[in-house]
Each structure stands twice: as C-alpha cells, then as structure tokens.
Design a protein around this motif. Structure first.
Motif, PDB file in Angstrom:
ATOM      1  N   GLU A   1       0.827  -1.211   0.000  1.00  0.00           N
ATOM      2  CA  GLU A   1       0.000   0.000   0.000  1.00  0.00           C
ATOM      3  C   GLU A   1       0.862   1.262   0.000  1.00  0.00           C
ATOM      4  O   GLU A   1       0.634   2.186  -0.775  1.00  0.00           O
ATOM      5  CB  GLU A   1      -0.922  -0.022   1.221  1.00  0.00           C
ATOM      6  CG  GLU A   1      -1.953   1.073   1.222  1.00  0.00           C
ATOM      7  CD  GLU A   1      -2.853   0.981   2.457  1.00  0.00           C
ATOM      8  OE1 GLU A   1      -3.041  -0.145   2.963  1.00  0.00           O
ATOM      9  OE2 GLU A   1      -3.321   2.026   2.911  1.00  0.00           O
ATOM     10  N   GLU A   2       1.865   1.286   0.864  1.00  0.00           N
ATOM     11  CA  GLU A   2       2.722   2.474   0.928  1.00  0.00           C
ATOM     12  C   GLU A   2       3.530   2.645  -0.356  1.00  0.00           C
ATOM     13  O   GLU A   2       3.620   3.740  -0.906  1.00  0.00           O
ATOM     14  CB  GLU A   2       3.666   2.387   2.137  1.00  0.00           C
ATOM     15  CG  GLU A   2       2.970   2.467   3.480  1.00  0.00           C
ATOM     16  CD  GLU A   2       2.315   3.833   3.728  1.00  0.00           C
ATOM     17  OE1 GLU A   2       2.791   4.838   3.174  1.00  0.00           O
ATOM     18  OE2 GLU A   2       1.322   3.877   4.481  1.00  0.00           O
ATOM     19  N   LEU A   3       4.113   1.552  -0.844  1.00  0.00           N
ATOM     20  CA  LEU A   3       5.001   1.646  -2.012  1.00  0.00           C
ATOM     21  C   LEU A   3       4.222   1.833  -3.310  1.00  0.00           C
ATOM     22  O   LEU A   3       4.809   2.212  -4.326  1.00  0.00           O
ATOM     23  CB  LEU A   3       5.886   0.403  -2.096  1.00  0.00           C
ATOM     24  CG  LEU A   3       6.899   0.266  -0.945  1.00  0.00           C
ATOM     25  CD1 LEU A   3       7.594  -1.094  -0.987  1.00  0.00           C
ATOM     26  CD2 LEU A   3       7.935   1.393  -0.992  1.00  0.00           C
ATOM     27  N   SER A   4       2.926   1.582  -3.271  1.00  0.00           N
ATOM     28  CA  SER A   4       2.136   1.793  -4.488  1.00  0.00           C
ATOM     29  C   SER A   4       2.062   3.268  -4.852  1.00  0.00           C
ATOM     30  O   SER A   4       1.679   3.622  -5.964  1.00  0.00           O
ATOM     31  CB  SER A   4       0.717   1.235  -4.310  1.00  0.00           C
ATOM     32  OG  SER A   4       0.001   2.014  -3.357  1.00  0.00           O
ATOM     33  N   ALA A   5       2.456   4.138  -3.926  1.00  0.00           N
ATOM     34  CA  ALA A   5       2.462   5.577  -4.228  1.00  0.00           C
ATOM     35  C   ALA A   5       3.640   5.972  -5.107  1.00  0.00           C
ATOM     36  O   ALA A   5       3.671   7.086  -5.634  1.00  0.00           O
ATOM     37  CB  ALA A   5       2.490   6.368  -2.918  1.00  0.00           C
ATOM     38  N   LEU A   6       4.630   5.085  -5.249  1.00  0.00           N
ATOM     39  CA  LEU A   6       5.775   5.393  -6.122  1.00  0.00           C
ATOM     40  C   LEU A   6       5.309   5.510  -7.570  1.00  0.00           C
ATOM     41  O   LEU A   6       4.536   4.675  -8.049  1.00  0.00           O
ATOM     42  CB  LEU A   6       6.832   4.288  -6.015  1.00  0.00           C
ATOM     43  CG  LEU A   6       7.657   4.248  -4.727  1.00  0.00           C
ATOM     44  CD1 LEU A   6       8.408   2.933  -4.621  1.00  0.00           C
ATOM     45  CD2 LEU A   6       8.613   5.443  -4.653  1.00  0.00           C
ATOM     46  N   GLU A   7       5.813   6.528  -8.247  1.00  0.00           N
ATOM     47  CA  GLU A   7       5.395   6.778  -9.628  1.00  0.00           C
ATOM     48  C   GLU A   7       6.612   6.760 -10.553  1.00  0.00           C
ATOM     49  O   GLU A   7       7.491   7.615 -10.437  1.00  0.00           O
ATOM     50  CB  GLU A   7       4.703   8.145  -9.727  1.00  0.00           C
ATOM     51  CG  GLU A   7       3.416   8.226  -8.932  1.00  0.00           C
ATOM     52  CD  GLU A   7       2.876   9.649  -8.867  1.00  0.00           C
ATOM     53  OE1 GLU A   7       3.517  10.556  -9.429  1.00  0.00           O
ATOM     54  OE2 GLU A   7       1.827   9.839  -8.224  1.00  0.00           O
TER      55      GLU A   7
END
Ligand SMILES: [Fe+2]
Ligand SMILES: [Fe+2]
Length: 271
Positions: A56-62
C-alpha cells in the motif's frame, strides 16, 4: 536518465517511520525518475500482515519502471512466498528504454530463508549473463546484499557469500551499476568498471555510520554518472560524480581466469 534507489523500508519494525517513507516517496515522485529500484527489506519480518502495508505504501511510487527484490528480512518466516504473492517474481530480467538509453537490468534475490547472510548462487550465473547479453547502453544489476564491505557499519557481516565470483561475473558482463542495500549506510565503491551503489535505510531510524535515513538519486548522462544521497525531508549530499567509461586497463574485464557461467538455465519471468 534518473534512477531512484530506495531500500530497507522495514514496514512493521519498531523503528520504522511511516512519515519518512511518505516524505521520501513524495520527493522521489517530484524528481520524476525513469526507474525506481527498491533494493530489499520492504518488510521487517516477512509476516503476512506486513506485506499488504508495504504494498500500500510503495504503491504511491510513480515511475514507468519499478523493480523490487526481497531482502533478508522479507525472506524471514517464509516471507519470500508472501513477497511473490504481493510483488511478483523475486528474480527478473528486463530490457528498458529509459531517457533515451537502452537499459539491461537484472535483479536477483540474494536471500536465504531465515538467514541474514546473502548468496547469489552459482545456479544464477548463466541466467544473469544471458540477461546482460547483447547490446545495451547501460547494464544494471540489483540485489539486496552488498558485494563489498561497507564502512561505518560496525563489524563486517552478511556480505554475499559468493561475492568474489559474482563481482568477476558482473565485471565480465560489463555491468555499469550494482544497486544494493542491507547495511543501512549509503556508500559507493567504484570497482573494476562498475559502481557498487548502496542505499541507506529510507524509512527507519536503524542507522549506523551515516546517522540519517536516506535514499539515492542516480543521474546517468552521456558520459557521467552522478549519485546523490537524499535525507527524506532534509538535505542531500553527493556520493560522487563518475565517468561512465573506465580506462580498459582499470576495468580489466577479460583478465579473469576463473569464471565460467552455465548458460541455458531458466529461473524466473523475463519481460
Ligand atoms: Fe535492512
Ligand atoms: Fe537486509
């Protein structure tokens, strides 16, 4: 081409700080990297409740390309299976078009379940060599553990057990960048035509010689590779600006009398 390198997130650990991770991710996204490498220890113990939080946290990486490998903490408690279920294959070979460069990237799981020590393993060597075969402008190898001792980490331990053979293999494959984490100290070793680049811990207070959480931004230009460590929410510091092309006599790629990799071994997904 810009590469963001983060590692040692340690979601679920007692010294994990979610705010540091979110700050780092916001800064990385603002920098607009072509490639993000997450070099292991995404979770603190590999437990099944830690993986969804990490995802969930790392899914914010773009970024157009994001590569992850497990670290020793992720492989604890059979966490390597949860890693596969959450993030996909633990080993990967990828060809990327990044910032006008053809990039060959090989990422390997260097962990052994419930051990802190790392090993790439000779069964991987041919597979790695095939991943770097053919023409490319930049060759990048990723694994969690370090191939050279890192200063400022206390007594040396957990270096990849077959580090010598792996270094020789990567040198012969004309690898430019080796991206690793594990010791929680940002550091660069230029070795035989390669830059061994280690990121600190991005989101914990489990620091050692370098007393701040950190991640790396790696800028690859026509003739140079410059590396900057960044403290989430704080300052940056150069880890060096290096030529991409080494003098042949210093890289000495053909000088190794030992390494023989077995080809034709299939280990994981290629894309
Ligand atoms: Fe770690
Ligand atoms: Fe680690």
């Amino acid at each position: 081409m810009l590469i963001a390198q983060i590692s040692d997130v340690h979601v679920g650990g007692t010294r994990y700080r979610q705010d540091l991770l979110r700050t780092a991710i916001a800064e990385i996204n603002a920098a607009g990297p072509d490639l993000i490498v997450v070099a292991g220890d995404l979770t603190d113990d590999g437990y099944p409740d830690q993986y969804p939080l990490a995802r969930e946290e790392l899914s914010a990486l773009e970024a157009a390309h994001i590569v992850r490998v497990p670290g020793n903490h992720d492989a604890r408690n059979v966490g390597y299976l949860h890693f596969e279920d959450t993030f996909g294959a633990r080993d990967s070979r990828t060809r990327l078009e990044c910032g006008g460069l053809q990039v060959a990237l090989v990422a390997v799981d260097s962990t052994k379940p419930d051990l802190d020590e790392g090993e790439v393993g000779r069964e991987h060597y041919g597979w790695i060599e095939e991943g770097f075969a053919g023409g490319s402008d930049l060759r990048v190898f990723v694994c969690h553990h370090h191939l050279m001792p890192i200063p400022g980490t206390g007594r040396e331990r957990n270096q990849v057990r077959d580090a010598g053979d792996v270094l020789a293999l990567l040198r012969r494959c004309e690898v430019d960048l080796v991206l690793a984490g594990h010791r929680h100290v940002p550091y660069v070793w230029p070795v035989a035509g390669m830059l061994l680049v280690h990121s600190g811990t991005v989101s914990t207070l489990r620091t050692r010689g370098f007393p701040h959480p950190a991640y790396n931004l790696i800028q690859v230009d026509a003739g140079r590779i410059s590396i900057e460590l960044r403290i989430p929410g704080g300052e940056g510091q150069s880890l060096g600006d290096y030529p991409r092309d080494w003098p042949e006599e210093l890289s000495a790629r053909q000088a190794d009398p030992f390494v023989r990799a077995q080809r034709g071994v299939s280990l994981a997904d290629d894309s």
